[in-house]
Each structure stands twice: as structure tokens, then as C-alpha cells.
Design a protein around this motif. Sequence first.
Motif, PDB file in Angstrom:
ATOM      1  N   LEU A 111       0.835  -1.201   0.000  1.00  0.00           N
ATOM      2  CA  LEU A 111       0.000   0.000   0.000  1.00  0.00           C
ATOM      3  C   LEU A 111       0.872   1.254   0.000  1.00  0.00           C
ATOM      4  O   LEU A 111       0.541   2.251  -0.672  1.00  0.00           O
ATOM      5  N   ASP A 112       1.970   1.232   0.733  1.00  0.00           N
ATOM      6  CA  ASP A 112       2.897   2.367   0.696  1.00  0.00           C
ATOM      7  C   ASP A 112       3.423   2.582  -0.716  1.00  0.00           C
ATOM      8  O   ASP A 112       3.529   3.728  -1.198  1.00  0.00           O
ATOM      9  N   LEU A 113       3.751   1.485  -1.396  1.00  0.00           N
ATOM     10  CA  LEU A 113       4.244   1.573  -2.774  1.00  0.00           C
ATOM     11  C   LEU A 113       3.165   2.132  -3.692  1.00  0.00           C
ATOM     12  O   LEU A 113       3.443   2.993  -4.555  1.00  0.00           O
ATOM     13  N   LEU A 114       1.937   1.675  -3.518  1.00  0.00           N
ATOM     14  CA  LEU A 114       0.836   2.136  -4.361  1.00  0.00           C
ATOM     15  C   LEU A 114       0.583   3.628  -4.147  1.00  0.00           C
ATOM     16  O   LEU A 114       0.356   4.377  -5.108  1.00  0.00           O
ATOM     17  N   ARG A 115       0.629   4.059  -2.903  1.00  0.00           N
ATOM     18  CA  ARG A 115       0.451   5.490  -2.626  1.00  0.00           C
ATOM     19  C   ARG A 115       1.581   6.295  -3.261  1.00  0.00           C
ATOM     20  O   ARG A 115       1.333   7.356  -3.888  1.00  0.00           O
ATOM     21  N   GLU A 116       2.809   5.826  -3.099  1.00  0.00           N
ATOM     22  CA  GLU A 116       3.955   6.531  -3.667  1.00  0.00           C
ATOM     23  C   GLU A 116       3.835   6.647  -5.178  1.00  0.00           C
ATOM     24  O   GLU A 116       4.104   7.705  -5.767  1.00  0.00           O
ATOM     25  N   LEU A 117       3.400   5.579  -5.824  1.00  0.00           N
ATOM     26  CA  LEU A 117       3.240   5.583  -7.280  1.00  0.00           C
ATOM     27  C   LEU A 117       2.164   6.570  -7.697  1.00  0.00           C
ATOM     28  O   LEU A 117       2.322   7.316  -8.682  1.00  0.00           O
ATOM     29  N   THR A 118       1.055   6.608  -6.949  1.00  0.00           N
ATOM     30  CA  THR A 118      -0.022   7.544  -7.258  1.00  0.00           C
ATOM     31  C   THR A 118       0.463   8.987  -7.142  1.00  0.00           C
ATOM     32  O   THR A 118       0.180   9.833  -8.013  1.00  0.00           O
ATOM     33  N   VAL A 119       1.191   9.273  -6.078  1.00  0.00           N
ATOM     34  CA  VAL A 119       1.698  10.629  -5.874  1.00  0.00           C
ATOM     35  C   VAL A 119       2.722  11.000  -6.945  1.00  0.00           C
ATOM     36  O   VAL A 119       2.758  12.142  -7.432  1.00  0.00           O
ATOM     37  N   GLN A 120       3.542  10.059  -7.364  1.00  0.00           N
ATOM     38  CA  GLN A 120       4.503  10.324  -8.431  1.00  0.00           C
ATOM     39  C   GLN A 120       3.801  10.738  -9.716  1.00  0.00           C
ATOM     40  O   GLN A 120       4.257  11.636 -10.426  1.00  0.00           O
ATOM     41  N   ARG A 121       2.689  10.068 -10.019  1.00  0.00           N
ATOM     42  CA  ARG A 121       2.008  10.334 -11.292  1.00  0.00           C
ATOM     43  C   ARG A 121       1.043  11.526 -11.217  1.00  0.00           C
ATOM     44  O   ARG A 121       0.845  12.225 -12.212  1.00  0.00           O
ATOM     45  N   LEU A 122       0.464  11.761 -10.033  1.00  0.00           N
ATOM     46  CA  LEU A 122      -0.619  12.740  -9.932  1.00  0.00           C
ATOM     47  C   LEU A 122      -0.344  13.877  -8.962  1.00  0.00           C
ATOM     48  O   LEU A 122      -1.131  14.825  -8.885  1.00  0.00           O
ATOM     49  N   GLY A 123       0.756  13.798  -8.211  1.00  0.00           N
ATOM     50  CA  GLY A 123       1.004  14.797  -7.189  1.00  0.00           C
ATOM     51  C   GLY A 123       0.291  14.429  -5.894  1.00  0.00           C
ATOM     52  O   GLY A 123      -0.434  13.443  -5.817  1.00  0.00           O
ATOM     53  N   ARG A 124       0.502  15.258  -4.868  1.00  0.00           N
ATOM     54  CA  ARG A 124      -0.119  14.984  -3.576  1.00  0.00           C
ATOM     55  C   ARG A 124      -1.620  15.192  -3.661  1.00  0.00           C
ATOM     56  O   ARG A 124      -2.087  16.155  -4.267  1.00  0.00           O
ATOM     57  N   PRO A 125      -2.393  14.306  -3.052  1.00  0.00           N
ATOM     58  CA  PRO A 125      -3.862  14.451  -3.103  1.00  0.00           C
ATOM     59  C   PRO A 125      -4.322  15.632  -2.263  1.00  0.00           C
ATOM     60  O   PRO A 125      -3.620  16.110  -1.365  1.00  0.00           O
ATOM     61  N   ASP A 126      -5.518  16.115  -2.568  1.00  0.00           N
ATOM     62  CA  ASP A 126      -6.119  17.186  -1.774  1.00  0.00           C
ATOM     63  C   ASP A 126      -6.598  16.673  -0.424  1.00  0.00           C
ATOM     64  O   ASP A 126      -6.722  17.437   0.524  1.00  0.00           O
ATOM     65  N   HIS A 127      -6.872  15.375  -0.380  1.00  0.00           N
ATOM     66  CA  HIS A 127      -7.287  14.775   0.885  1.00  0.00           C
ATOM     67  C   HIS A 127      -6.931  13.296   0.847  1.00  0.00           C
ATOM     68  O   HIS A 127      -7.054  12.644  -0.196  1.00  0.00           O
ATOM     69  N   GLU A 128      -6.478  12.775   1.974  1.00  0.00           N
ATOM     70  CA  GLU A 128      -6.216  11.340   2.046  1.00  0.00           C
ATOM     71  C   GLU A 128      -6.523  10.838   3.450  1.00  0.00           C
ATOM     72  O   GLU A 128      -6.450  11.575   4.437  1.00  0.00           O
ATOM     73  N   HIS A 129      -6.884   9.569   3.511  1.00  0.00           N
ATOM     74  CA  HIS A 129      -7.163   8.951   4.810  1.00  0.00           C
ATOM     75  C   HIS A 129      -6.831   7.468   4.715  1.00  0.00           C
ATOM     76  O   HIS A 129      -7.184   6.808   3.739  1.00  0.00           O
ATOM     77  N   ARG A 130      -6.146   6.989   5.724  1.00  0.00           N
ATOM     78  CA  ARG A 130      -5.801   5.567   5.794  1.00  0.00           C
ATOM     79  C   ARG A 130      -6.588   4.939   6.930  1.00  0.00           C
ATOM     80  O   ARG A 130      -6.495   5.372   8.078  1.00  0.00           O
ATOM     81  N   TYR A 131      -7.397   3.928   6.590  1.00  0.00           N
ATOM     82  CA  TYR A 131      -8.259   3.255   7.551  1.00  0.00           C
ATOM     83  C   TYR A 131      -7.595   1.954   7.990  1.00  0.00           C
ATOM     84  O   TYR A 131      -7.378   1.060   7.155  1.00  0.00           O
ATOM     85  N   PRO A 132      -7.260   1.804   9.273  1.00  0.00           N
ATOM     86  CA  PRO A 132      -6.630   0.565   9.731  1.00  0.00           C
ATOM     87  C   PRO A 132      -7.522  -0.643   9.475  1.00  0.00           C
ATOM     88  O   PRO A 132      -8.728  -0.608   9.710  1.00  0.00           O
ATOM     89  N   GLY A 133      -6.911  -1.724   8.989  1.00  0.00           N
ATOM     90  CA  GLY A 133      -7.675  -2.926   8.673  1.00  0.00           C
ATOM     91  C   GLY A 133      -7.677  -3.978   9.753  1.00  0.00           C
ATOM     92  O   GLY A 133      -8.332  -5.014   9.595  1.00  0.00           O
ATOM     93  N   GLY A 134      -6.955  -3.739  10.847  1.00  0.00           N
ATOM     94  CA  GLY A 134      -6.890  -4.757  11.894  1.00  0.00           C
ATOM     95  C   GLY A 134      -6.163  -5.990  11.395  1.00  0.00           C
ATOM     96  O   GLY A 134      -4.977  -5.927  11.053  1.00  0.00           O
ATOM     97  N   GLU A 135      -6.871  -7.112  11.318  1.00  0.00           N
ATOM     98  CA  GLU A 135      -6.283  -8.349  10.820  1.00  0.00           C
ATOM     99  C   GLU A 135      -6.271  -8.406   9.292  1.00  0.00           C
ATOM    100  O   GLU A 135      -5.815  -9.389   8.711  1.00  0.00           O
ATOM    101  N   CYS A 136      -6.773  -7.361   8.653  1.00  0.00           N
ATOM    102  CA  CYS A 136      -6.784  -7.265   7.194  1.00  0.00           C
ATOM    103  C   CYS A 136      -5.892  -6.105   6.759  1.00  0.00           C
ATOM    104  O   CYS A 136      -5.450  -5.293   7.575  1.00  0.00           O
ATOM    105  N   GLY A 137      -5.631  -6.019   5.454  1.00  0.00           N
ATOM    106  CA  GLY A 137      -4.876  -4.894   4.935  1.00  0.00           C
ATOM    107  C   GLY A 137      -5.634  -3.585   5.105  1.00  0.00           C
ATOM    108  O   GLY A 137      -6.866  -3.556   5.098  1.00  0.00           O
ATOM    109  N   ASP A 138      -4.892  -2.493   5.263  1.00  0.00           N
ATOM    110  CA  ASP A 138      -5.516  -1.178   5.427  1.00  0.00           C
ATOM    111  C   ASP A 138      -6.226  -0.747   4.145  1.00  0.00           C
ATOM    112  O   ASP A 138      -5.957  -1.257   3.049  1.00  0.00           O
TER     113      ASP A 138
END
Length: 402
Positions: free
Chosen positions: A47-74
Amino acid sequence: MTASPAAAAAALTTRAQEVSPRIVDDILTLVRQETSSYDLPGLATGLDLLRELTVQRLGRPDHEHRYPGGECGDTLTLTYAGTGTGTGTGAGHVLLVGHYDTVWPTGALAGWEQPRPSDDGRDRLSGPGIFDMKTGLAQGIWALKLARESGAPLPTVTFLFNGDEEIGSLSSRPVIEETAQKADVTLVLEPTAHGAVKTARKGTGIFQVTATGVEAHAGLAPQDGASAITALSEFVVAAAKVAAPDRGTTINTGLFRGGSAINVVAGQATAGVDIRVSSEAEQTRVDEELDAIKVSDPRVRIEIDHAWNRPPMTLNAASAPLLALAREVAREQGRDSLPDTAVGGASDANFVAALGLPVLCGMGAVGDGAHAQGEFIYPETVPAQTALVAGVLGRLTQPLRD
């Protein structure tokens, strides 16, 4: 002077062809980071890689939120403000949904082999999760990039990346539903069905069946025991007969565990049952008929956890105009047609459709082999699929109309 729709579509498809090697590079970057649904460290890195790739292509988002997944991925949402004429969050706001988890255990990549070209000479690229659905993730990011470059007015776009779709979206479902209700339209970047978008999907049930019997020594006093394994085996055979393929209902027992030792009459056994239905009526019938199953030994108790995971998805009234719009964009981009189809698998689109909201699924990769060794994409289709999503985004600055 504003370009004609045909000229704008041609420019968009040409640009997608030009950057296709870069899109494929991004796809392979995502594939190389393994993200098994059950590998929390791998999911976090992915997920960190995916976020980094998105920011590389589109710039920093106007809003972002990361929801903890507990025993699942965020789950991560990234919102990019639009440039269209819509106001508020309901008009001109598109949600792009994609999962970054895969069914493949960590380590699968090491032994993965690339396929030979198909019989018709088409090149194929393979890797764990490349078809389902890391290609769709990269295409979605690039679609917004290309739409921006075109200079057309754009809606606000929110990306929602979840890491638990393959195991039922257990933690991300409420986030998906809440975010979809704030958007005007949802596009799910799951793979296509051989180029067709998916407008109907089966509902899914992930049932756990538990048999509780009576333990006894298998040699000294077998008559004192009541085998949970024998009873659960009877149940599984009876459950298979509840399936009705002609009505779209399938039942598969995929996991079976039980017993404590070979010389002990089993006191406990469990089965994991996958159920697919095409309608709510079938869902009700399956519930009733499974509950009615009796086993031969009354000393064994059967308990069924009726865990319906996703409701059936159909082309609802809200989604029909979205399909029509996507077909119009496809025609402008030179496609003969954009077929739609019903499939047996479920996705996060099921949740959105059940809310009565407009959604199209299967906007991602063209290839085959989801969940199978050797899943692949046709890399030559990447630019067309990316351009299609980009073109649709450019037409969604206003709410859909019938």
C-alpha cells in the motif's frame, strides 16, 4: 477553439499509446511487491508503494485517509479535486475502487514463469495478481493523469485502495459503502471479462459449518462415540444437492477439518462452504434448505454460520446510463462495441449496486486466468483500457441522466 469529441478522443488514445510502456512498467512494479491477503507486512509495504506511485504520477492528493484494517490490509482513500462545473460532493465526483491484495501466498513470485505468446501471436505478461487486479490499479492512476493532460474539465476523483477484497472486504466494506454514497459514480477497476464490462455478479456466501459429536476410543468403545466427521460428511453431500446451476446457484465445500487423533472418534469437525447465488430468492432458498438438512446420528449437533458476504449485483436503473456513457466513449475512441456481461465472481461493486448507486465493474485489465497459476494480461490492450477510463472521467463533470 474546443476540439471536437472525435478529435479529443483520438488525441487521448494516441497519448495512451505513447505512454503505454510507462504504464506497463508501473504494473510490473506493483506485481513485484507481493501482497497476499494474509501477509500484513507485505500488504503494508504494497500500500505504501501504491500510494507513492499515485503521488509520483498525480502529485499529492487534496485529501487522504488511511483506515486501519486490523487483521486485514488497510484501506486508503486519495482524493483529487476536480476542475469541472459540478458543485458539492454529489455532482462531478467519481470513485475509483481497486484492491491491492492477491490470492497468492508470499513467495509465489520466485517460481513464476512467463507464458509463451498465445496461439494468435499476442504477447502476454504474467505474474501473481497482474490480472486480478494490479493492472487495473495502474491503469486507473494513469487514466486520471491522461485526462488531466487533455485539458478537459474533470470531476473530483477519489481512489479507494483496499487490501482485503479477496477475503470478503471484511474491514473495507463500510468504507466502500460510505465513500460510494458521497460520490456521483463508482468505477471498479477489476479485470474485464475478455474485454466486456461486468454489469451483473453473483452474490456470495462464506459459510462455516460446525459439527459437534461425542469422542470415544475408536478401538475399545466406538459405539460410545458419535463421529463429527461422519456427520459433517453427510451434511456436505446433502448441501451439494441444494445447488441449482440452472438458476445460477453453486455450492462448493472447499475446506474440511476435523478430529483430534486417528484412534479417536471425532468430536469436532468444520467445513468452509462457498455459495454463489444470482438472486435474493435463491439466497433465501439456500438458507432454508441447508437448515433443513438432517444427519443420521442425532447425537451430533450441526451449526451453520450463514455468512452472506456480498449481495447479488444486477444492472440497476442507476447504472444503465453509466453503461450507455461508457459505450459512447468507446465508440468515440474507435471501438466497434463495448459489451457487458454477467459473471459468477463477486467484487466490491456488489456493495455499491446493492445501495442503488451507479456503478460499472470490470474497467481494468484484458487477459485471463484470475486466481490461476499463469494469470496474464495482453499488454497491447493497456492503452485502450486506460484511455477508456480517462474518457469516461472526462464526461462525468455532471450527474448522469437517463
